[in-house]
Write an enzyme that holds these catalytic residues in place. Structure first.
Site, PDB file in Angstrom:
ATOM      1  N   GLN A  17      -1.714  30.433   8.929  1.00 52.37           N
ATOM      2  CA  GLN A  17      -1.206  29.272   8.216  1.00 52.37           C
ATOM      3  C   GLN A  17      -0.301  29.631   7.039  1.00 52.37           C
ATOM      4  OE1 GLN A  17      -5.414  27.382   8.278  1.00 52.37           O
ATOM      5  NE2 GLN A  17      -4.022  25.660   8.137  1.00 52.37           N
ATOM      6  N   ASN A  58     -14.505  31.586  11.701  1.00 49.49           N
ATOM      7  CA  ASN A  58     -14.323  30.296  11.058  1.00 49.49           C
ATOM      8  C   ASN A  58     -14.423  29.175  12.085  1.00 49.49           C
ATOM      9  OD1 ASN A  58     -13.321  28.644   8.620  1.00 49.49           O
ATOM     10  ND2 ASN A  58     -11.934  28.009  10.263  1.00 49.49           N
ATOM     11  N   GLU A  59     -15.308  28.236  11.830  1.00 53.36           N
ATOM     12  CA  GLU A  59     -15.444  27.015  12.612  1.00 53.36           C
ATOM     13  C   GLU A  59     -15.453  27.251  14.129  1.00 53.36           C
ATOM     14  OE1 GLU A  59     -12.504  24.197  11.272  1.00 53.36           O
ATOM     15  OE2 GLU A  59     -13.400  24.034   9.275  1.00 53.36           O
ATOM     16  N   ASN A  94     -17.973  24.377   5.797  1.00 52.80           N
ATOM     17  CA  ASN A  94     -16.703  23.674   5.652  1.00 52.80           C
ATOM     18  C   ASN A  94     -16.974  22.178   5.833  1.00 52.80           C
ATOM     19  OD1 ASN A  94     -15.676  26.252   5.636  1.00 52.80           O
ATOM     20  ND2 ASN A  94     -14.438  26.037   7.481  1.00 52.80           N
ATOM     21  N   TYR A 103     -15.362  18.224   5.303  1.00 51.73           N
ATOM     22  CA  TYR A 103     -14.199  17.398   5.005  1.00 51.73           C
ATOM     23  C   TYR A 103     -14.495  15.902   4.989  1.00 51.73           C
ATOM     24  CZ  TYR A 103     -11.087  21.402   5.271  1.00 51.73           C
ATOM     25  OH  TYR A 103     -10.454  22.597   5.018  1.00 51.73           O
ATOM     26  N   GLU A 141     -14.799  25.549   2.552  1.00 52.00           N
ATOM     27  CA  GLU A 141     -13.595  24.720   2.647  1.00 52.00           C
ATOM     28  C   GLU A 141     -13.954  23.291   2.302  1.00 52.00           C
ATOM     29  OE1 GLU A 141     -11.213  24.749   6.234  1.00 52.00           O
ATOM     30  OE2 GLU A 141     -11.511  26.901   6.516  1.00 52.00           O
ATOM     31  N   TRP A 195      -9.771  23.809  -0.171  1.00 50.10           N
ATOM     32  CA  TRP A 195      -8.740  24.007   0.848  1.00 50.10           C
ATOM     33  C   TRP A 195      -7.559  23.118   0.451  1.00 50.10           C
ATOM     34  CZ3 TRP A 195      -8.094  27.443   4.642  1.00 50.10           C
ATOM     35  CH2 TRP A 195      -6.954  27.255   5.445  1.00 50.10           C
ATOM     36  N   GLU A 245      -0.317  23.415   8.934  1.00 50.02           N
ATOM     37  CA  GLU A 245      -1.604  22.784   9.192  1.00 50.02           C
ATOM     38  C   GLU A 245      -1.797  22.541  10.695  1.00 50.02           C
ATOM     39  OE1 GLU A 245      -5.248  21.861   8.592  1.00 50.02           O
ATOM     40  OE2 GLU A 245      -4.017  22.587   6.940  1.00 50.02           O
ATOM     41  N   TRP A 246      -1.821  23.648  11.434  1.00 47.08           N
ATOM     42  CA  TRP A 246      -2.102  23.648  12.869  1.00 47.08           C
ATOM     43  C   TRP A 246      -1.233  22.641  13.620  1.00 47.08           C
ATOM     44  CZ3 TRP A 246      -3.934  28.166  13.108  1.00 47.08           C
ATOM     45  CH2 TRP A 246      -4.862  28.639  12.176  1.00 47.08           C
TER      46      TRP A 246
END
Length: 489
Positions: A23, A169-170, A312, A314, A382, A426, A433-434
């Protein structure tokens, strides 16, 4: 807004920000780096917003010193970064080491140490070397041993200075979105099968890396290792509806429980998950063995393979039963789960459509982790707030978000007794962003992607986050001085 009581945070609280290699780094084919699955995915048209790629991104590979200045300006105590596997090992294996990749990460780690910033390193943040994908990727059983070898190389090369490690990660996102839905790299769409295999091999890979570190590196290096799990907070859409209540428990089992249960509870996947998948297989006439793999007794157990809980968070969801939509359907993860998460209309949305702003969901989730899984230290690895459209350097809404979120973390620590040891925003700066490309901005620093200089400019939220960190450091220092004086009286 009420003042944030920073005294609640432990004196050694980790104030951080996080990034990921693909990223921010750019330099996708410089200095011997091999391609990753995200290079391949982005180069196939129609996958990412406006066919944007991470070929340049923030160009952190060449502009690292600018990133370091941002870190210093915030006053961070910790910085979470990920290593590009294919920059270190272009074909994914230790048969071919790229010395320029090693030199880059050595410089980053050493510069952070010089600035008194602790490094948290993620070994895998979605960017599998394409050479390994060509061999089956996460659907291949051999990937676990290859990952262990890569991890050992990183422990040996950087472990004398890195004391906080994240293996993966995730894994939920990688498995579900990458191998079920096919909307992120590697873009595989094999509903009801591939995600479970990929997830299983990721857990095996993490387990092997943890045991390897524990046996061969921890005695000398003294670090800690875990994996970062993402999770929403979930509640029944209708608390009075037994079907919604049951669906919420399934939702939790198939998301956080999928990975946390093997590590913290039994060494296996949730029984409710396994029985549900087996029942669906029987219902749909699938007779090719268990779709949810079993852990081999000939390999080390995943139970206990986390030295801390890395979370993480959100957003949150209200959950409703989805069984009625699955009658006579094809195999799929969603029908196995039999639940659907929806957004409460009262929750504000920030930027991307899926990101409902629910700060108190974090407090509830932290308590759930403590009560259900472990009382190990928890690092929030995150958490962030995005914006789209015209950039607002004076990002007042994001400032409110960080204030409210940190207030909820305070409550989790002081009222719920949760052992929260750190918070990583984050992200350090706007980045790729993907699948949303550069249309979504999460940074504490704005990045001007329209110019070659890629100028970094601190947002108001970055200034306010820096003020919180400074206040905590000042109060901690003052308290330490008072403690010393009182002992000398």
């Amino acid at each position: 807004m009420s003042a944030l009581d920073v005294s609640v945070f432990p004196s050694d609280f980790a104030w951080g920000a996080a990034t990921a290699a693909y990223q921010i780094e750019g330099g996708w084919n410089l200095d011997g780096k091999g391609p990753s699955i995200w290079d391949t995915f982005c180069h196939a048209k129609g996958q990412v917003f406006e066919d944007q790629t991470g070929e340049v991104a923030c160009n952190s590979y060449q502009l690292w010193e600018k990133d370091l200045k941002c870190i210093q300006q915030l006053g961070l105590t910790h910085y979470r970064l990920s290593i590009s596997w294919s920059r270190l090992l272009p074909d994914g294996t230790t048969n071919h080491v790229n010395p320029k990749g090693v030199a880059y990460y050595n410089k980053v780690i050493n510069d952070l140490i010089t600035c008194d910033v602790t490094t948290m390193v993620t070994l895998y943040h979605f960017d599998l070397p394409q050479a390994l994908q060509d061999r089956g990727g996460w659907n291949s059983a051999e990937i676990a041993d290859i990952f262990e070898s890569y991890a050992r190389f990183c422990f040996k090369t950087f472990g004398d200075r890195v004391k906080l490690w994240i293996t993966l990660n995730e894994p939920y996102v990688c498995a579900k979105l990458g191998h079920e839905d096919g909307i992120i790299a590697p873009g595989i769409k094999e509903p009801g099968i591939s995600a479970y295999v990929a997830a299983h091999n990721m857990v095996r890979a993490h387990t092997k890396a943890w045991h390897s570190y524990n046996a061969d590196f921890r005695p000398l290096q003294g670090g800690q290792i875990s994996l970062a799990l993402n999770s929403d907070w979930t509640e029944p859409l209708d608390p009075g509806c037994p079907k919604d209540v049951a669906a919420t428990e399934r939702y939790k089992a198939f998301t956080l429980g999928w990975f946390a249960w093997p590590l913290f509870c039994t060494g296996d996947y949730p029984e409710s998950m396994r029985s549900r998948i087996e029942a669906k297989s029987l219902e749909l006439g699938y007779n090719q063995g268990s779709r949810l793999p079993h852990f081999s007794k000939n390999e080390p157990s995943p139970l206990g393979t986390a030295d801390f809980f890395a979370l993480n968070y959100y957003t949150s969801r209200k959950v409703k039963d989805w069984n009625s939509a699955c009658k006579n359907s094809e195999l799929s993860f969603k029908c196995d789960q039999g639940a659907e998460g929806v957004v409460d209309p009262s929750w504000p949305i920030c930027g991307v459509h899926w990101l409902a702003v629910v700060p108190d969901g974090l407090r509830k989730l932290l308590k759930h982790i403590k009560d259900t899984y472990t009382n190990l230290p928890i690092y929030i690895t995150e958490n962030g707030f995005s914006q789209m459209g015209p950039v607002q350097i004076e990002d007042v809404d994001r400032c409110h978000f960080y204030h409210d979120t940190l207030q909820e973390v305070c409550k989790a620590i002081s009222q719920d007794g949760v052992n929260v040891k750190g918070y990583f925003a984050w992200s350090l700066m706007d980045n790729f962003e993907w699948i949303h490309g550069f249309s979504v901005r999460f940074g504490l620093f704005h990045v001007d992607f329209a110019t070659p200089e890629l100028k970094r400019t601190i947002y108001r939220s970055g200034r306010e986050y820096a003020a919180v960190i400074s206040k905590h450091r000042t109060e901690t220092k003052s308290k330490n001085v008072e403690d010393i004086l009182s002992r000398n009286v």
